[in-house]
Design an enzyme around this catalytic site. Structure first.
Site, PDB file in Angstrom:
ATOM      1  N   GLU A 269      59.629  -7.313 -27.168  1.00  0.00           N
ATOM      2  CA  GLU A 269      58.348  -7.664 -27.803  1.00  0.00           C
ATOM      3  C   GLU A 269      57.550  -8.584 -26.887  1.00  0.00           C
ATOM      4  OE1 GLU A 269      59.533  -9.706 -31.391  1.00  0.00           O
ATOM      5  OE2 GLU A 269      60.733  -8.022 -32.095  1.00  0.00           O
TER       6      GLU A 269
ATOM      7  N   LYS B  47      55.640 -11.906 -26.077  1.00  0.00           N
ATOM      8  CA  LYS B  47      55.802 -13.241 -26.661  1.00  0.00           C
ATOM      9  C   LYS B  47      54.434 -13.911 -26.741  1.00  0.00           C
ATOM     10  CE  LYS B  47      58.334 -17.519 -26.496  1.00  0.00           C
ATOM     11  NZ  LYS B  47      57.144 -18.394 -26.557  1.00  0.00           N
TER      12      LYS B  47
ATOM     13  N   ASP C 204      51.610 -16.738 -27.578  1.00  0.00           N
ATOM     14  CA  ASP C 204      51.599 -18.181 -27.413  1.00  0.00           C
ATOM     15  C   ASP C 204      50.707 -18.774 -28.496  1.00  0.00           C
ATOM     16  OD1 ASP C 204      52.292 -20.509 -26.295  1.00  0.00           O
ATOM     17  OD2 ASP C 204      50.930 -20.370 -24.582  1.00  0.00           O
TER      18      ASP C 204
ATOM     19  N   CYS D  17      18.405 -24.957   0.159  1.00  0.00           N
ATOM     20  CA  CYS D  17      17.060 -24.935   0.743  1.00  0.00           C
ATOM     21  C   CYS D  17      16.470 -26.322   0.946  1.00  0.00           C
ATOM     22  CB  CYS D  17      16.121 -24.092  -0.124  1.00  0.00           C
ATOM     23  SG  CYS D  17      15.689 -24.878  -1.680  1.00  0.00           S
TER      24      CYS D  17
ATOM     25  N   LYS E 131      60.122 -15.649 -19.673  1.00  0.00           N
ATOM     26  CA  LYS E 131      58.786 -16.214 -19.470  1.00  0.00           C
ATOM     27  C   LYS E 131      58.087 -15.653 -18.235  1.00  0.00           C
ATOM     28  CE  LYS E 131      58.378 -19.413 -22.673  1.00  0.00           C
ATOM     29  NZ  LYS E 131      58.067 -20.745 -22.263  1.00  0.00           N
TER      30      LYS E 131
ATOM     31  N   CYS F  55      17.482 -26.673  -8.776  1.00  0.00           N
ATOM     32  CA  CYS F  55      16.735 -26.707  -7.526  1.00  0.00           C
ATOM     33  C   CYS F  55      15.310 -26.296  -7.860  1.00  0.00           C
ATOM     34  CB  CYS F  55      17.353 -25.732  -6.536  1.00  0.00           C
ATOM     35  SG  CYS F  55      16.217 -25.201  -5.236  1.00  0.00           S
TER      36      CYS F  55
ATOM     37  N   CYS G  80      13.957 -20.704  -2.149  1.00  0.00           N
ATOM     38  CA  CYS G  80      15.385 -20.988  -1.966  1.00  0.00           C
ATOM     39  C   CYS G  80      16.152 -19.673  -1.812  1.00  0.00           C
ATOM     40  CB  CYS G  80      15.895 -21.767  -3.176  1.00  0.00           C
ATOM     41  SG  CYS G  80      17.661 -22.092  -3.123  1.00  0.00           S
TER      42      CYS G  80
ATOM     43  N   TYR H 142      57.010 -10.732 -36.708  1.00  0.00           N
ATOM     44  CA  TYR H 142      58.082 -10.256 -35.845  1.00  0.00           C
ATOM     45  C   TYR H 142      59.494 -10.547 -36.348  1.00  0.00           C
ATOM     46  CZ  TYR H 142      57.445 -15.045 -34.144  1.00  0.00           C
ATOM     47  OH  TYR H 142      57.281 -16.396 -34.059  1.00  0.00           O
TER      48      TYR H 142
ATOM     49  N   CYS I  84      18.529 -29.686  -2.867  1.00  0.00           N
ATOM     50  CA  CYS I  84      19.268 -28.426  -2.996  1.00  0.00           C
ATOM     51  C   CYS I  84      20.117 -28.190  -1.747  1.00  0.00           C
ATOM     52  CB  CYS I  84      18.287 -27.270  -3.191  1.00  0.00           C
ATOM     53  SG  CYS I  84      19.073 -25.652  -3.069  1.00  0.00           S
TER      54      CYS I  84
HETATM   55  C1  9MJ Z   1      56.671 -14.586 -30.325  1.00  0.00           C
HETATM   56  N1  9MJ Z   1      56.371 -15.879 -30.175  1.00  0.00           N
HETATM   57  O1  9MJ Z   1      55.858 -13.715 -30.031  1.00  0.00           O
HETATM   58  C2  9MJ Z   1      59.872 -14.444 -31.781  1.00  0.00           C
HETATM   59  N2  9MJ Z   1      57.961 -14.246 -30.857  1.00  0.00           N
HETATM   60  O2  9MJ Z   1      61.960 -14.272 -32.954  1.00  0.00           O
HETATM   61  C3  9MJ Z   1      58.482 -12.991 -31.025  1.00  0.00           C
HETATM   62  N3  9MJ Z   1      58.832 -15.135 -31.329  1.00  0.00           N
HETATM   63  C4  9MJ Z   1      61.030 -15.019 -32.405  1.00  0.00           C
HETATM   64  N4  9MJ Z   1      59.687 -13.118 -31.604  1.00  0.00           N
HETATM   65  C5  9MJ Z   1      62.899 -15.108 -33.444  1.00  0.00           C
HETATM   66  N5  9MJ Z   1      57.881 -11.837 -30.678  1.00  0.00           N
HETATM   67  C6  9MJ Z   1      62.512 -16.384 -33.209  1.00  0.00           C
HETATM   68  C7  9MJ Z   1      61.303 -16.338 -32.548  1.00  0.00           C
END
Ligand code: 9MJ
Length: 677
Positions: A120, A122, A124, A417, A320, A432, A438, A231, A414
């Site tokens: 999957e 991830k 943020d 020019c 990561k 400017c 210019c 998820y 400037c």
């Molecule tokens: C994120 N942050 O996209 C989990 N997560 O599954 C996905 N986090 C997760 N899975 C179990 N796609 C704990 C965290």
């Protein structure tokens, strides 16, 4: 429907029907990403529901789609104890880390077989648990420390991608987990709005999501561009989970929960690594930020066998991506000059590898930003690159400021020019004053003139314009049309063939439209929309050129500042000369049929209110046609309304019109009025 004779019972019936339809279309749009109706049709359904709920407040329920605007603020965020702890994930930073993880999994399971993983993206954002009882959302809580989180139900209810009620036959209790995040575009727009209002901006979408989700006032949260992917499954009652995590997600999707379309089932470490590379390649074009991928052992039996260490499962790991933020040093600050003379400070950085590319420049926006972030030459700063946008300096690491760090000053002249630089009172931007004297402004003006939405001169790129200006072959847009194949073929990176092609493209560009031409002139603050409005209002370039500032101001949406810029532009002799020269070279456009000014028209002084759907035209078209005849369109019915135009399935405005005795036009009567001579 919606007429005065509607009873509470029939209104309740219609409200139920509308909610069902809206929920269905939300599912098509947010979960399946496959809408069946246009935004305008969707808006009509919402509008009708809103109008009915206004008329019959007793029909409003907390899970009505109209209630996403946010309820009353809460006084503090209540603590929530998670019935099943919310997990955190161990990290892998290298391929080797991941290979070692896969080996540990196989050792524990005492198998030589390849493991099946759900892979999957991830996200943020912020991990949130959502509790549905009998299919209704009853609680949303942040992860917190995994055991205790905070109740954010009031804010989560405003997120359109979170269903307030599940579809089909959901179990008695379903707790699902997911990530609430902000798409990059929404985040940027939100920050721009905040900046314009002098409010605090967020450093990145993650902080913005976290800050916004944990605030007390859901009406604020409703303005924030949140999105969500689910998820994981937490506590459940009345559902025996399928054998595999990926199947469980499939079932969640059927209940109306939004699952990432990028989730894949892969086999072994090799399958994981292939997925990782695939996502790394997709990452720059995704509309939201991902900071890695997650692999989860797909079989729930195997997951149970593997168990946990502390709060992290042994059956999952986050792999990561290289960081999007890095530290580096500001070596200098230079000022770039734009088309309208605006000076943009750019930091020259010690080159640093950020999120897959080497960065050596970052925009600093303007002097106010430099002061606000207190950026000095010699400072160590955090540089951030999101998607494929221009890198930014996030903040200064003050602890690392050298004693000789140099304050950045706005240059008085400037840098291109040498003309004076001025900064108007209350403006963040310094400019400017050289105008087309210019070279930088000249280059940017040419770039703008040739751009796709202006005269659309194919093949006239930045590098070529730089050469043409530097060699003094071109000073104004009109000079472009005097260029010959021989002149062009002699330039760097140009051959006979591309030179001939460019001359053809120039020839083609001569046939244009008035809005495009006005936009191409690059008058300050005249974007595409303003150019179109000016063309519609004046009909010809001559009429606009000869208009007074006051007359220009009569154009819809043109205020005094823009009107002054336009008048000033045409007052400059050299601008008139350039326009004359362009015409002499054969640049041409047809005049535009004038939309009559507000004061003169058959419907002048008449105010219209539209309700319901017309067969023969959209609401926008109807408004335009009314405006073209001098009439005004208003959103609400009052005694001053001249006509209420009623289409199919009108809202409560019809009832109001009947109450006030305002003249009602059906579609036929409305068309007759428009077409009268
Ligand atoms: C994120 N942050 O996209 C989990 N997560 O599954 C996905 N986090 C997760 N899975 C179990 N796609 C704990 C965290």
């Amino acid at each position: 429907m919606g007429d005065a004779s509607m009873t509470v019972a029939s209104a309740a019936e219609r409200v139920r029907e509308l909610r069902k339809q809206i929920d269905h279309h939300n599912y098509r749009y947010y979960v399946l990403d496959d809408p069946e109706i246009s935004d305008a049709e969707y808006d009509r359904l919402m509008r009708e529901l809103k109008e009915l709920e206004e008329q019959y407040p007793e029909l409003v329920t907390p899970d009505s789609p109209t209630q996403r605007v946010g309820a009353a603020p809460v006084s503090e965020l209540e603590e929530v104890v998670h019935s099943v702890p919310m997990l955190s994930l161990d990290n892998a930073f290298t391929d080797e880390d991941l290979i070692a993880f896969d080996r540990r999994v196989r050792e524990r399971l005492e198998t030589d077989q390849e493991i099946e993983y759900a892979a999957e993206p991830k996200l943020d954002g912020l991990a949130v648990s959502f509790r549905y009882e009998h299919g209704k959302l009853v609680l949303a809580a942040t992860r917190g420390d995994g055991v205790r989180g905070e109740n954010v139900t009031h804010n989560v209810r405003t997120i359109k991608a979170v269903p307030l009620e599940l579809r089909g036959s959901p179990p008695e209790l379903l707790e699902v987990r997911g990530e609430v995040f902000m798409p990059i575009a929404g985040f940027k727009a939100m920050n721009e709005r905040a900046l314009a209002r002098g409010e605090k901006t967020f450093v990145n979408p993650r902080n913005a999501a976290a800050g916004s989700l944990r605030q007390l006032d859901p009406r604020q949260a409703a303005q924030r561009p949140f999105d969500v992917f689910f998820y994981a499954v937490g506590e459940v009652r009345g559902w025996s989970l399928p054998p595999r995590h990926s199947d469980a997600l499939e079932q969640l999707r059927e209940w109306g929960l939004k699952i990432s379309p990028l989730i894949r089932v892969v086999r072994g470490a090799a399958g994981c690594l292939e997925y990782y590379r695939d996502m790394a390649a997709k990452r720059p074009s995704l509309p939201y930020e991902i900071d890695g991928v997650v692999y989860k052992v797909n079989s729930y039996v195997q997951q149970r066998e593997l168990g946990f260490v502390a709060r992290a499962p042994r059956w999952a790991i986050a792999h990561k991506f290289p960081a999007h933020e890095e530290n580096t040093i500001v070596r200098g600050v230079e000022f770039q000059v734009g088309r309208t003379g605006a000076l943009t400070p750019v930091a020259r950085l010690e080159p640093v590898f950020v999120g897959g590319v080497t960065v050596s420049n970052a925009t600093l926006h303007n002097m106010d930003e430099i002061r606000r972030k207190d950026i000095r030459i010699g400072d160590t700063v955090v540089v951030r690159r999101a998607g494929d946008v221009i890198p930014e300096v996030v903040k200064v690491i003050l602890e690392r400021r050298p004693p000789d760090a140099q304050i950045v000053e706005l240059p008085a002249k400037c840098p291109v020019c040498g003309s004076d630089v001025e900064r108007e009172e209350g403006e963040a931007i310094a400019r400017c004053t050289g105008g087309l004297f210019c070279a930088a402004q000249r280059k940017e003006s040419l770039r703008h003139f040739a751009s796709r939405r202006a005269l659309d001169i194919e093949g006239l790129g930045t590098k070529l314009i730089d050469q043409l200006v530097d060699l003094e072959l071109v000073r104004s847009p009109a000079d472009l049309y005097a260029l010959t194949v021989e002149q062009l073929a002699g330039l760097e990176r140009m051959g006979e063939k591309s030179a001939a092609k460019l001359v053809e493209a120039l020839e083609r560009s001569k046939d244009t439209t008035l809005p495009r031409f006005l936009y191409a002139l690059g008058i300050r603050d005249v974007g595409e929309a303003t150019a179109a409005a000016l063309a519609a209002h004046f009909g010809s370039l001559e009429a606009l050129q000869d208009a007074t500032e006051e007359q220009i101001r009569e154009t819809p949406d043109v205020g005094p500042v823009v009107a002054a810029h336009i008048r000033h532009f045409f007052d400059q002799a050299h601008n008139r000369e350039v326009i004359a020269a362009l015409r002499a070279h054969g640049v041409r456009w047809p005049d535009v049929p004038r939309k009559s000014a507000l004061t003169e028209g058959r419907l002048s002084g008449k105010t219209f209110v539209l309700t319901g759907t017309l067969d023969s035209m959209s609401r926008e078209e109807a408004s335009e046609r009314i405006a073209a005849l001098g009439g005004k369109v208003s959103g609400s019915v009052s005694k001053k309304t001249s006509y209420v135009v009623v289409g199919a399935e009108p809202g409560s405005k019809l009832k109001k019109a009947q109450e006030l005795g305002v003249e009602i036009l059906d579609e036929k009567a409305f068309l007759a009025l428009l077409e009268q001579r």
